[in-house]
Write a protein that holds these residues in place. Structure first.
Motif, PDB file in Angstrom:
ATOM      1  N   LYS A  11      12.211  -3.047  12.903  1.00  0.00           N
ATOM      2  CA  LYS A  11      12.266  -3.914  14.080  1.00  0.00           C
ATOM      3  C   LYS A  11      10.920  -4.575  14.320  1.00  0.00           C
ATOM      4  CE  LYS A  11      16.025  -1.525  16.468  1.00  0.00           C
ATOM      5  NZ  LYS A  11      16.457  -0.829  17.715  1.00  0.00           N
ATOM      6  N   ASN A  12       9.874  -3.873  13.954  1.00  0.00           N
ATOM      7  CA  ASN A  12       8.521  -4.405  14.083  1.00  0.00           C
ATOM      8  C   ASN A  12       7.759  -4.107  12.800  1.00  0.00           C
ATOM      9  OD1 ASN A  12       8.458  -5.213  17.044  1.00  0.00           O
ATOM     10  ND2 ASN A  12       9.051  -3.058  17.215  1.00  0.00           N
ATOM     11  N   PHE A  13       7.054  -5.106  12.285  1.00  0.00           N
ATOM     12  CA  PHE A  13       6.281  -4.910  11.064  1.00  0.00           C
ATOM     13  C   PHE A  13       5.027  -4.106  11.362  1.00  0.00           C
ATOM     14  CE2 PHE A  13       8.663  -8.819  10.107  1.00  0.00           C
ATOM     15  CZ  PHE A  13       9.248  -8.429   8.921  1.00  0.00           C
ATOM     16  N   ASP A  14       4.627  -3.302  10.394  1.00  0.00           N
ATOM     17  CA  ASP A  14       3.415  -2.512  10.565  1.00  0.00           C
ATOM     18  C   ASP A  14       2.405  -2.873   9.487  1.00  0.00           C
ATOM     19  OD1 ASP A  14       4.490  -1.337   8.311  1.00  0.00           O
ATOM     20  OD2 ASP A  14       5.211   0.445   9.365  1.00  0.00           O
ATOM     21  N   HIS A  15       1.320  -2.138   9.506  1.00  0.00           N
ATOM     22  CA  HIS A  15       0.213  -2.360   8.588  1.00  0.00           C
ATOM     23  C   HIS A  15       0.530  -1.712   7.254  1.00  0.00           C
ATOM     24  CE1 HIS A  15      -3.791  -2.228   6.940  1.00  0.00           C
ATOM     25  NE2 HIS A  15      -3.881  -0.928   7.071  1.00  0.00           N
ATOM     26  N   GLY A  16       0.455  -2.491   6.176  1.00  0.00           N
ATOM     27  CA  GLY A  16       0.741  -1.935   4.856  1.00  0.00           C
ATOM     28  C   GLY A  16      -0.253  -2.430   3.828  1.00  0.00           C
ATOM     29  N   ILE A  17      -0.080  -1.978   2.605  1.00  0.00           N
ATOM     30  CA  ILE A  17      -0.947  -2.402   1.506  1.00  0.00           C
ATOM     31  C   ILE A  17      -0.710  -3.876   1.204  1.00  0.00           C
ATOM     32  CG2 ILE A  17      -1.208  -2.192  -0.998  1.00  0.00           C
ATOM     33  CD1 ILE A  17      -0.969   0.767  -0.722  1.00  0.00           C
ATOM     34  N   GLY A  18      -1.779  -4.586   0.901  1.00  0.00           N
ATOM     35  CA  GLY A  18      -1.649  -5.981   0.470  1.00  0.00           C
ATOM     36  C   GLY A  18      -2.229  -6.982   1.434  1.00  0.00           C
ATOM     37  N   GLU A  19      -3.516  -6.828   1.786  1.00  0.00           N
ATOM     38  CA  GLU A  19      -4.157  -7.740   2.741  1.00  0.00           C
ATOM     39  C   GLU A  19      -5.108  -8.722   2.076  1.00  0.00           C
ATOM     40  OE1 GLU A  19      -4.291  -3.967   5.747  1.00  0.00           O
ATOM     41  OE2 GLU A  19      -5.258  -4.161   3.796  1.00  0.00           O
ATOM     42  N   SER A  20      -5.589  -8.386   0.896  1.00  0.00           N
ATOM     43  CA  SER A  20      -6.536  -9.239   0.187  1.00  0.00           C
ATOM     44  C   SER A  20      -5.768 -10.123  -0.796  1.00  0.00           C
ATOM     45  CB  SER A  20      -7.549  -8.366  -0.568  1.00  0.00           C
ATOM     46  OG  SER A  20      -8.426  -9.156  -1.334  1.00  0.00           O
TER      47      SER A  20
END
Length: 548
Positions: free
Chosen positions: A40-49
């Motif tokens: 329902k809500n996205f969270d923090h995951g791998i893949g920011e760079s």
């Protein structure tokens, strides 16, 4: 319970899925696309760079150039720090590798939670339907021209011609087809968190340390703290928040982190960690993944189903390959669907087969680079990282933006099988593979010195790639053909052996002259140098060096 008929169902609405949905809608506006996202809500995951090829994709294919510039930091390259085993070195005394110049091709640091939320809204504006909080319970693959059936946990049914798995490592298709292979050759896990109010990396050290990066900024880089068997990333997400996490190799380290408290204690066990966390930090959240590395046997199917992003395969956060992976996969999926709409089924079959070969080559190429980088050695990294950059900017990126993969759609099954063999051999011999061979020979030499990590303290290496090695990317892959690729692979080999020879010379308190380098180049071209020992003898450094 309800039943809907749409053109495309994409299972998974984070970066890979939302970008593919947008790609398809902008390319083929008549498509009716539904994205099913279990969160329902996205969270923090791998893949920011992000890598540069993703900027090209987001700008040209997705119309997001202004959005990226308005919302996210410009990435100041990849930066690496090294120290000895004691973990007691202040960050300003660690050996550092990174660039001092701005890149001609942009890339960004992405706050994934923000990006994923924004993409839902942006996609809705162009007619893409994203259903949140919807889990897929099972799928039925349509036979022949029959539509696929996607059934949700609450009983709703979506029937579609094309079906895509973008659901990450929990892959819906993996549960259906049982064809995902965990990569025993690279057993890695990761734990990470977002942290507010950490100290700014560029505020540490003295003025000389701060000024040596010239026009770049350490705190805007993708920072890596490199050790034997594990490494730590630190990526800026906004003015107050960074993403920081560790990846460890199960067979090369004793690291094992199960929760937020253990991760916090682990990071603070490093002197640089104490420096950067300071006294006012606030941990926002925590995440972890075990046994991350895996790949799907089939990525594109003639039955009109496809995989993208982590559902197709994942290696390691090292070198930020995820954004480049989804970029090429999404572009190929869009091309296959466009061809299917045009009704050329023979060409669809050729593209499915050819693109699958290309995708697996791409994956194995990055896998090879990453698996050889858990050494924690500044000298070895100087050799390998240059080879990686030359391979990426000289071959991988221009092949992506120049759509080199389209050449594979012209090959019959026999030619593709031959190509698989060639790729298999090439990945283990020339080009980047040769650089890894030289790295291993250099490691053997450094071990004999009695202090292989001696240069992990107090050194700085400006990572600069000469324009001649960037030309394929700067030309957007125009002119990239088999000869250009062979030429680049040869250059990677020669540059790697010269770089390693320089390291050997430095450890023996001498320096390669321009003439020494010219001799190594000439003899390598003539086939008289096959290993690092040959290069040392060619430069006549063997008079001072007992090599092996």
């Amino acid at each position: 319970m309800s039943e809907q008929v749409v053109d495309v169902v994409i299972i998974g609405g984070s970066m890979a899925g939302s970008c593919l949905a947008r790609n398809l809608k902008l390319k083929i506006p008549k498509l009716k696309i539904t994205v099913l996202e279990k969160k329902k809500n996205f969270d923090h995951g791998i893949g920011e760079s992000m890598l540069e090829v993703f900027w090209d994709y987001a700008s040209r294919d997705l119309g997001l150039s202004k959005y990226l510039e308005a919302n996210y930091f410009y990435k100041h390259g990849l930066r690496f720090f090294f120290e000895k085993e004691g973990k007691n070195t202040p960050v300003s005394e660690m050996s550092e590798m990174g660039r001092t110049w701005y890149h001609a091709i942009p890339a960004h640091q992405i706050n994934r939670a923000q990006f994923d939320e924004d993409m839902v809204k942006l996609n809705e504006q162009i007619g893409i339907d994203t259903e949140r909080g919807v889990s897929v319970s099972h799928i039925d693959v349509g036979e022949g021209e029959e539509l696929h059936r996607v059934v949700t946990a609450n009983g709703d049914v979506y029937r579609c011609r094309w079906m895509v798995d973008a659901s990450g490592l929990s892959s819906v298709f993996a549960q259906k087809f049982r064809d995902v292979e965990k990569l025993d050759a690279h057993p890695v896990s990761s734990a990470w968190m977002r942290v507010k109010n950490m100290r700014d990396l560029d505020e540490l050290g003295d003025s000389a340390w701060r000024e040596r990066v010239r026009f770049t900024n350490r705190s805007l880089s993708t920072n890596h703290f490199m050790y034997r068997g594990y490494w730590v990333w630190m990526i800026p997400l906004d003015a107050q928040t960074v993403s920081i996490g560790v990846v460890w190799h199960h067979e090369k380290s004793q690291v094992s982190i199960k929760n937020q408290k253990e991760l916090e204690a682990f990071l603070l066990s490093h002197t640089w960690g104490k420096e950067l966390f300071g006294h006012d930090y606030q941990i926002v959240d925590f995440g972890a993944l075990k046994n991350m590395a895996r790949v799907s046997k089939t990525i594109f199917s003639t039955q009109r189903w496809f995989r993208t992003g982590m559902a197709a395969g994942f290696i390691d956060p090292l070198f930020s390959s995820g954004s480049a992976w989804l970029t090429d996969l999404n572009r190929m999926i869009s091309d296959i669907i466009q061809t299917d709409i045009e009704g050329d089924q023979q060409q669809v079959a050729r593209k499915v087969a050819g693109y699958d070969v290309y995708a697996h080559w791409w994956f194995n190429n990055f896998l090879f680079h990453i698996t050889g980088n858990y050494h924690g050695n500044y000298d070895l990294h100087k050799v390998l990282f240059r080879a990686l950059l030359m391979d990426y900017f000289g071959i991988v990126m221009p092949a992506g933006v120049g759509e080199y993969w389209k050449n594979f759609s012209n090959l019959d099954s026999e030619s593709l099988e031959k190509l698989k063999t060639i790729f298999h051999d090439d990945l283990r011999s020339g080009g980047a593979a040769y650089a890894h061979k030289i790295k291993d020979e250099l490691a053997e030499f450094l071990d004999k010195t009695g202090d292989s990590l001696s240069n992990n303290i107090g050194n700085f290496h400006d990572v600069e790639i000469p324009g001649v090695y960037m030309k394929n990317s700067m030309n957007r892959g125009i002119g990239l053909d088999d000869n250009a690729i062979k030429e680049m692979r040869f250059s990677i080999e020669m540059e790697s052996i010269i770089a390693a020879s320089k390291v050997v010379a430095e450890h023996k308190k001498t320096k390669l002259s321009e003439n020494d380098i010219a001799v190594i180049e000439e003899k390598y071209k003539m086939g008289e140098i096959n290993n690092l020992e040959d290069a040392i003898k060619a430069a006549r450094l063997d008079r001072e060096i007992e090599f092996f």
